[in-house]
Motif scaffolding. Structure first.
Motif, mmCIF file in Angstrom:
data_model
loop_
_atom_site.group_PDB
_atom_site.id
_atom_site.type_symbol
_atom_site.label_atom_id
_atom_site.label_comp_id
_atom_site.label_asym_id
_atom_site.label_seq_id
_atom_site.Cartn_x
_atom_site.Cartn_y
_atom_site.Cartn_z
ATOM 1 N N ASP A 38 0.834 -1.192 0.000
ATOM 2 C CA ASP A 38 0.000 0.000 0.000
ATOM 3 C C ASP A 38 0.876 1.252 0.000
ATOM 4 O OD1 ASP A 38 -1.679 2.176 0.718
ATOM 5 O OD2 ASP A 38 -3.106 0.784 1.620
ATOM 6 N N ASN A 40 0.047 4.301 0.351
ATOM 7 C CA ASN A 40 -0.415 5.332 1.286
ATOM 8 C C ASN A 40 0.029 5.056 2.716
ATOM 9 O OD1 ASN A 40 -1.855 6.805 -0.737
ATOM 10 N ND2 ASN A 40 -3.486 5.273 -0.622
ATOM 11 N N THR A 41 -0.043 3.796 3.133
ATOM 12 C CA THR A 41 0.280 3.445 4.517
ATOM 13 C C THR A 41 1.641 2.777 4.662
ATOM 14 O OG1 THR A 41 -0.758 1.263 4.342
ATOM 15 C CG2 THR A 41 -2.166 3.109 5.011
ATOM 16 N N ASN A 95 -8.958 -4.201 4.162
ATOM 17 C CA ASN A 95 -8.830 -2.767 4.423
ATOM 18 C C ASN A 95 -8.757 -2.470 5.915
ATOM 19 O OD1 ASN A 95 -8.936 -2.334 1.667
ATOM 20 N ND2 ASN A 95 -11.118 -1.872 1.647
ATOM 21 N N TYR A 96 -9.575 -3.180 6.699
ATOM 22 C CA TYR A 96 -9.566 -2.947 8.141
ATOM 23 C C TYR A 96 -8.222 -3.328 8.753
ATOM 24 C CZ TYR A 96 -10.628 -3.226 13.101
ATOM 25 O OH TYR A 96 -10.598 -3.050 14.468
ATOM 26 N N SER A 99 -5.420 -0.868 7.849
ATOM 27 C CA SER A 99 -5.497 0.377 8.624
ATOM 28 C C SER A 99 -5.053 0.166 10.065
ATOM 29 C CB SER A 99 -6.928 0.923 8.598
ATOM 30 O OG SER A 99 -7.320 1.263 7.286
ATOM 31 N N ALA A 102 -1.257 -0.286 10.287
ATOM 32 C CA ALA A 102 -0.561 0.983 10.108
ATOM 33 C C ALA A 102 -0.650 1.843 11.362
ATOM 34 C CB ALA A 102 -1.150 1.729 8.913
ATOM 35 N N GLN A 103 -1.823 1.875 11.982
ATOM 36 C CA GLN A 103 -2.013 2.745 13.134
ATOM 37 C C GLN A 103 -1.340 2.202 14.392
ATOM 38 O OE1 GLN A 103 -5.790 4.924 15.326
ATOM 39 N NE2 GLN A 103 -5.672 4.765 13.122
ATOM 40 N N SER A 287 -14.904 5.067 7.871
ATOM 41 C CA SER A 287 -14.421 6.446 7.903
ATOM 42 C C SER A 287 -15.238 7.349 8.820
ATOM 43 C CB SER A 287 -14.419 7.028 6.486
ATOM 44 O OG SER A 287 -15.740 7.051 5.947
ATOM 45 N N VAL A 292 -13.464 5.646 13.545
ATOM 46 C CA VAL A 292 -12.084 6.125 13.694
ATOM 47 C C VAL A 292 -11.678 6.126 15.165
ATOM 48 C CG1 VAL A 292 -10.578 8.137 13.428
ATOM 49 C CG2 VAL A 292 -12.145 7.483 11.581
ATOM 50 N N MET A 295 -11.102 2.537 16.290
ATOM 51 C CA MET A 295 -9.812 2.076 15.767
ATOM 52 C C MET A 295 -8.663 2.572 16.643
ATOM 53 S SD MET A 295 -7.931 0.653 13.225
ATOM 54 C CE MET A 295 -8.891 0.590 11.700
ATOM 55 N N LYS A 296 -8.695 3.830 17.023
ATOM 56 C CA LYS A 296 -7.644 4.386 17.873
ATOM 57 C C LYS A 296 -7.602 3.696 19.225
ATOM 58 C CE LYS A 296 -7.533 9.027 15.838
ATOM 59 N NZ LYS A 296 -7.814 10.483 16.059
#
Length: 311
Positions: A38, A40-41, A95-96, A99, A102-103, A287, A292, A295-296
Motif C-alpha cells: 500500500d 499510502n500506509t 482494508n480494516y 489500517s 498501520a495505526q 471512515s 475512527v 480504531m484508535k
C-alpha cells in the motif's frame, strides 16, 4: 426428473440455505482483494498456506519498518461473519487490517478458517488453533517457515482479536492456549473482542445447526459467562471488550465482561461501548468519526507506546 435440487431443507436468511441434494447457497457474496504494497500506509501484505491438508491459510500484514530485525507486537486476527461468511481476503477485512496495522504498528496474521455449514463447528476452532501452532513454530530462534514472523514478530507481545464470530473464536483460542501452554512458546498479552458473538438468552437456531455436537445455550464456547471457572484461567493479562448500543449481541458482550471481572481472573478488563451504533458498524462505515475513534482505542490497547508517540 429429480426435483431435489430445488427443494430447500434448511433456510437461514440472510446467510445461507441448504437444498435436499446437499448443495449450499450463500446469500452474501464475498469479494477478493489481492495482496499489495500500500503506497499510502506503507503496509505490505502476503498470503501463506498454513495447512495444505485442510486448505487453512492466512493473510499477513507488515507495516513500514526501519530495520530488518525490528521486532513488533504480533496480532492474530480472526474475522467475523456468523461462522458462515467472509474471509481475510475480502475488501472488508483487508482494508480494516491494513489500517489497524498501520495505526498500531504491529505485524498481523489474519486467519482464514473453514466456514459453516459446509464445515461444522469445531472446524473454525481447529483451523484457528492450527494457525496459532504454526505461528508458534517461529518463536524458538526464528526457525519457522515464514520470514516476516522470524524477522519481525515479538512473541512476548502477542494479541488475539476478532469481531462477532471471530471474537468468539479468539476468546476460545485464549482459553485453549491456557490449557495447552506447553504447545508453543508465545506470550499472549491481551485479547480484543469486538461485538462478540456469545449468543442470546434463548436457543440460537444457527448455532444449534452449525454446531451439532453443542450442549446447548450454555455451551462454554457459546456462552463463556456461564463458566466463570474457565474465565478465571484466561492466559492473557488484559482484555478489551467493545460493544455497541444498538447491537443485538450487546447484552451477552456486557455479561461476558461482568463475569470476567468477578471470576477471579487476575488480569485487567476494559469495556468500551459506542453509542447509537449497531453490529460491526466500524467495518461497514470505517471512515465515520465513531469508527475512527474505535480504531484508535483498539490500536492503543495493542501498542500504546506507538499510538501515544503519534499524538
Amino acid at each position: 426428473m429429480d426435483s431435489s435440487a430445488d427443494e430447500v431443507v434448511h433456510d437461514f436468511p440472510p446467510l445461507f440455505r441448504i437444498y435436499k441434494d446437499g448443495h449450499v447457497e450463500k446469500f452474501i457474496d464475498t469479494d477478493y482483494v489481492p495482496t499489495s504494497d500500500d503506497p499510502n500506509t506503507g503496509v505490505r501484505s502476503k498470503d501463506v498456506v498454513v495447512s495444505p491438508e485442510t486448505n487453512v491459510s492466512a493473510r499477513l500484514f507488515l507495516p513500514r519498518t526501519t530495520a530488518p530485525s525490528h521486532k513488533l507486537p504480533l496480532l492474530i486476527y480472526i474475522h467475523g461473519g456468523a461462522f458462515c461468511i467472509q474471509s481475510p481476503f475480502s475488501s472488508l477485512y483487508h482494508n480494516y487490517l491494513g489500517s489497524l496495522v498501520a495505526q498500531a504498528n504491529v505485524l498481523a496474521v489474519s486467519i482464514d478458517y473453514r466456514l459453516a455449514p459446509e464445515h461444522s463447528i469445531p472446524a473454525c476452532y481447529d483451523d484457528s488453533w492450527t494457525v496459532m501452532e504454526w505461528v508458534g513454530l517461529h518463536a524458538n530462534g526464528g526457525l519457522g517457515p515464514e520470514p516476516w514472523l522470524n524477522d519481525h514478530a515479538d512473541f512476548r507481545r502477542v494479541f488475539l482479536a476478532g469481531d462477532s464470530a471471530g471474537a468468539n473464536i479468539a476468546h476460545n483460542m485464549v482459553v485453549r492456549a491456557g490449557i495447552a501452554r506447553q504447545v508453543f512458546d508465545i506470550k499472549i498479552v491481551g485479547t480484543v473482542l469486538i461485538h462478540p458473538f456469545f449468543g442470546n438468552n434463548k436457543p440460537d437456531k444457527l448455532w444449534m445447526f452449525i454446531c451439532p455436537e453443542t450442549s446447548g445455550c450454555d455451551d462454554p464456547r457459546l456462552n463463556p459467562a456461564a463458566h466463570r471457572s474457565l474465565l478465571s484461567k484466561l492466559v492473557c493479562k488484559k482484555v478489551l471488550v467493545c460493544t455497541a448500543e444498538k447491537d443485538f449481541l450487546r447484552k451477552r458482550g456486557r455479561a461476558y465482561y461482568e463475569a470476567l471481572k468477578s471470576s477471579g481472573w487476575g488480569g485487567v478488563g476494559e469495556i468500551v461501548e459506542t453509542e447509537g451504533e449497531g453490529h460491526v458498524f466500524h467495518l461497514l462505515n470505517p471512515s465515520c468519526e465513531k469508527a475512527v475513534s474505535l480504531m484508535k482505542h483498539v490500536a492503543s490497547f495493542i501498542n500504546p507506546g506507538h499510538v501515544l508517540s503519534l499524538l
